[in-house]
Design a protein around this motif. Sequence first.
Motif, mmCIF file in Angstrom:
data_model
loop_
_atom_site.group_PDB
_atom_site.id
_atom_site.type_symbol
_atom_site.label_atom_id
_atom_site.label_comp_id
_atom_site.label_asym_id
_atom_site.label_seq_id
_atom_site.Cartn_x
_atom_site.Cartn_y
_atom_site.Cartn_z
ATOM 1 N N TYR A 1 1.842 -6.394 -11.610
ATOM 2 C CA TYR A 1 2.724 -6.369 -10.468
ATOM 3 C C TYR A 1 3.638 -7.475 -10.279
ATOM 4 O O TYR A 1 4.511 -7.691 -9.524
ATOM 5 C CB TYR A 1 1.995 -6.233 -8.989
ATOM 6 N N GLY B 1 -2.416 -8.644 2.056
ATOM 7 C CA GLY B 1 -3.415 -9.587 2.602
ATOM 8 C C GLY B 1 -3.313 -10.387 3.742
ATOM 9 O O GLY B 1 -4.171 -10.392 4.636
ATOM 10 N N THR C 1 -4.272 -14.029 -14.128
ATOM 11 C CA THR C 1 -5.442 -14.981 -14.103
ATOM 12 C C THR C 1 -6.599 -13.918 -14.225
ATOM 13 O O THR C 1 -6.801 -12.798 -14.226
ATOM 14 C CB THR C 1 -5.597 -15.744 -12.818
ATOM 15 N N SER C 2 -7.924 -14.496 -14.769
ATOM 16 C CA SER C 2 -9.294 -13.811 -14.541
ATOM 17 C C SER C 2 -9.937 -14.123 -13.442
ATOM 18 O O SER C 2 -10.002 -15.388 -12.662
ATOM 19 C CB SER C 2 -9.742 -14.116 -15.819
ATOM 20 N N PRO C 3 -10.881 -13.278 -12.813
ATOM 21 C CA PRO C 3 -11.621 -13.703 -11.719
ATOM 22 C C PRO C 3 -12.646 -14.757 -11.803
ATOM 23 O O PRO C 3 -12.831 -15.400 -11.146
ATOM 24 C CB PRO C 3 -12.443 -12.307 -11.347
ATOM 25 N N GLU D 1 0.131 -16.400 -7.634
ATOM 26 C CA GLU D 1 -0.970 -15.709 -8.275
ATOM 27 C C GLU D 1 -1.498 -14.514 -7.614
ATOM 28 O O GLU D 1 -1.586 -13.385 -8.438
ATOM 29 C CB GLU D 1 -2.418 -16.897 -7.985
ATOM 30 N N SER D 2 -1.328 -14.371 -6.265
ATOM 31 C CA SER D 2 -1.560 -13.127 -5.624
ATOM 32 C C SER D 2 -1.578 -13.403 -4.033
ATOM 33 O O SER D 2 -1.558 -14.656 -3.566
ATOM 34 C CB SER D 2 -2.926 -12.392 -6.061
ATOM 35 N N PRO D 3 -1.049 -12.397 -3.329
ATOM 36 C CA PRO D 3 -0.810 -12.689 -1.744
ATOM 37 C C PRO D 3 -2.124 -13.359 -1.356
ATOM 38 O O PRO D 3 -2.754 -12.831 -1.184
ATOM 39 C CB PRO D 3 -0.643 -11.408 -1.278
ATOM 40 N N PRO E 1 1.858 -0.808 -4.598
ATOM 41 C CA PRO E 1 0.693 -0.279 -4.238
ATOM 42 C C PRO E 1 -0.374 -1.257 -3.637
ATOM 43 O O PRO E 1 -1.381 -0.515 -3.034
ATOM 44 C CB PRO E 1 0.090 0.227 -5.743
ATOM 45 N N PHE E 2 -0.067 -2.739 -3.863
ATOM 46 C CA PHE E 2 -1.350 -3.356 -3.326
ATOM 47 C C PHE E 2 -1.214 -3.933 -1.830
ATOM 48 O O PHE E 2 -0.189 -3.423 -1.296
ATOM 49 C CB PHE E 2 -1.231 -4.670 -4.281
ATOM 50 N N CYS E 3 -2.045 -4.407 -1.464
ATOM 51 C CA CYS E 3 -2.236 -5.006 0.044
ATOM 52 C C CYS E 3 -1.542 -6.463 0.030
ATOM 53 O O CYS E 3 -1.939 -7.043 -0.835
ATOM 54 C CB CYS E 3 -3.622 -4.941 0.400
ATOM 55 N N ARG F 1 0.832 -1.026 0.010
ATOM 56 C CA ARG F 1 0.002 -0.164 0.173
ATOM 57 C C ARG F 1 0.715 1.065 -0.063
ATOM 58 O O ARG F 1 0.614 2.136 0.747
ATOM 59 C CB ARG F 1 -1.028 -0.129 1.270
ATOM 60 N N PHE G 1 2.501 -10.702 -10.541
ATOM 61 C CA PHE G 1 1.948 -11.852 -10.153
ATOM 62 C C PHE G 1 1.401 -12.395 -11.427
ATOM 63 O O PHE G 1 1.223 -12.052 -12.412
ATOM 64 C CB PHE G 1 0.902 -11.561 -9.232
#
Lengths: 451, 535
Positions: free
Chosen positions: A391, A278, A396-398, A416-418, A274-276, A268, A393
């Motif tokens: 970033y 988690g 993928t798509s949701p 994939e992501s935190p 910039p991401f969280c 953040r 990672f």
Amino acid sequence: MLDVGRHPNIDLLTYSEVEKVEGKAGAFRVTVRKKARYVEADKCTGCGACSETCPTIVPDAYEEGLGTRKAIYPLFAQGIPSTRTIDPDYCRQLNGKKCGICAKTCQADAINFDQKDQMLDLEVASIIVAVGYDVFDPSRIPEYRYQELPNVVTAIQFERLLSASGPTGGHVDRPSDLAVEADIKELEKKEKKSAKALARFEEKHGEASEPFYNKFKTGAYDDEDHKKWAEKYEAHLAILEPLEEMKKRAESFAPARKLAFIQCVGSRDFRFYPFCSGYCCMHSIKEAIIANEHEPETTSTIFGMDIRAVGKGFEEYKIRGGNKSGITYVRGRVAEITAGPNHNPVVIYEDTKERKVKAEEFEMVILATACAPSNGIIDLSSLIGFELDDYHFVKTSPLSPVDTTVPGIFVCGCAESPMDVPESVAQASSAAERAAETAFQEDREKEKAVA
Amino acid sequence: MEALEEFAKTLPKVTFVQRNLYTCSETGINEIKKGIEEQHLNRVVVASCTPRTHEPLFRSSCAEAGMNPYLFEMANIRDQCSWVHMQQKEAGTEKAKDLIRMGVAKAALLEPKEPIMSDVCPRGLVMGGGIAGMGAALSLANRGYEVVLVERQEKLGGMLNRLHKLGPGMASAEAFVLEKIRAVNNHPKITVFTKADIQRVEGFIGKYKVDIETETGVKNVDIGVIVVATGATLYVPTDRYGYDGKRVITQLEMEDLLKKGLDPGIKNVVMIQCVGSRNEERPYCSRICCQTAVKNAMLIRGALPAAQVSILYRDMQMYGVENEEMFRDSKAKGVRYINYDPASPPEVGPEGVKVHHALLGRDMDLPADLIVLSTPLVSNEDAHETSQLLRVPVDDNGFFLEAHVKLRPLDFATDGVFLCGSARFPANVRETVAQGLGAASRASIPLSQGSVVVEPVISVLANEDACRGCGLCVALCPYGALEIQDTEKGRKVHVIDVACKGCGVCAATCYQHALTINSFTDEQLTAELDAYLGG
């Protein structure tokens, strides 16, 4: 880990890297380099005698620099496979110096300095990328003084301190204290050597060093031998004095009981990620609770923006931490960490609820560092062809959360992501399912082709 | 260790003793096999670590050497001795001798047993036709298994039918759900029952018999595994913040409005987070409401650029990469965020919302034409019924309780039943799709193996005459592995082998000593105690 090691359907290739991937979903050809351990894993019984006799001491990356290991080592005690590896960067024998002590000690004849990397060719229907993440290096934030102040540690270092099998056996010892204790050990070694040398003189001349020295100072002797003795004695005192002083200081050493946890270190943050990330709010709460269980007087202050306890049972855990484990939650981002007395870090922050800038001294500060994409993911993605997001990672798509952009290649976990443990475990099953579907469809195609 | 070796030689019935550094290594295993073959051993005791690490390995080694694996016993002189008495070497060694003597006494009374195999019907039942259930059904069907999908509503789709756009990419919920429904309806391996309810579930993993009440009568199906994907319900806050379903609405009602098209007259929208959650009544954070509010706030700003949208929050739970990015975007798009303290919550009035801005330290009067309350997902009203139907537990909040919150999030402790989606805990679409896949993966394990193999260390009705059919054991069994049946001799307990974990609660409870556990019988345990006390 044990389940994976024993499973009849799993071929575990550790200390290995993927070097080439060709083909397509249902029929990939993968080339893997199995790096040389210089230990024959099928002969090694994991007894550990080699590590005990190895003369080369190396800083232990697994203990986050808080401990040491040998040039021949297990990554950690419970590792699967339970074998050893020789670090070619440090091993004397592999660097042209004479040694080979491990080979002489090994009763299973498992050491092989001539072992070479092995190249393996695999044919697989699907691929799962689960390469995890790396820890953000907080020395990139100079105002946190991570390298300068010994009692500012990362969360993963704190985990090693909390671990019963870690470098301090689970005591939250301050690194500044550990450094003094290490110095004491060094000086004690020197003192022993020096005492031996003095003992030789004492035997030769039949008198103790101190009375001899007092006479020497009055000019009673001027021969070489006595001069040497006097010098040795002076050198001995020069070791004793600081040693006594350090030992006295060490008497009052205690585990750190006033802790500060700083959230969003590198996360953040427009300068870095910039991401969280988690999971860091939760692991700080957990670490504070465990530290308090270990030392009931421990208090912790968690400095965060939002304390993200969004998983099952997490909010209740966070509240329990506040009520029962001495945790105070402060809404405020830490601006700076400075040096206080007695190696205590001082945290400077704005308490946004009170709209006041404050400075508070702690015995240890723990930085909840960001979850950074895995080092080498960029190379891996170019090698294999799956796309990364902004970033780095795996993209993928949701609506297809474990599919990479290459059919037949799937991803799970922090690559994939935190994400935290329950989510990683669940996603592992998700990726396995997609991989199985691909393999199944491939079999069906083959059957149709033959029929 | 030497003392223990010498001691072991003195024990009755012990004909061969060997000391190894690592019995679990290949060399050690070979020593066991050699010992059995050369010394004609008919019982083996390994005094070492915990059975949890290597008992299966040692058992298979015995079997390979031709001895029944259930004639093998372990004495844990590590976890239960040396590790906990590290500072008391002498006392520890004496205790180790006791443990070994006890192990030998028990081993002498062990009897050969065979593992129990039971077939698995290659058909899965998925309860719930939302995104989680449809995903699980499609995965299992794509792997070649038959699937029966039961949905209570008249149509498939679940909560997704009510959603407008899916964050963060703003994909169309309708398009996604229709695609899944089409795939499910077209799949030759999936049988769908809508407007249907599960009436009864009998049996155990691999051999369930399920009664489904459908519009055309009761259908009876044979099922191997069950996936629970029954979702959750949105809490409607009828008792607070002036909720009226018109001006003060829930986020689901907001989705309806967004679908229909917003009234251009709306000038001020205020959203309030944590309505009915993170409080005494409902301590949990419902995970998805912050991202839902942010997404909807952005959609409102997009449709009505002149409208002011404010979100009143306690913590903005925008966890992870995508959510945090959406959060940033929303600020760039003009969504305003106001922090409030739960001690002084916002007040909704006819003109708008009064809130004490906790970070500015002052009261604010926010005009509001539309007030959206972000409420939690709560467990379905009939979650308890379902839990009884399947003999699976729910937690304090009514959500189904998985086998292990960290390491087995999609399994139930009861074998053969699996869990995904909001029935477990609120989850967004990405997470739900992943969990649907994951539960299918877990469920496919017994399906793909075709049978379940159970260790014979289970409960057994050793003394049928003693059983009074009181049912106390049935009530206490955590795994649903016992049932009372009517027999010629009256009501008697029957052990469902495959479901039994050998935990021993039933045998310990049975005051008639009718039930006992194989390899932990009363005689064997008594022999251990005698050996301990007599030594």
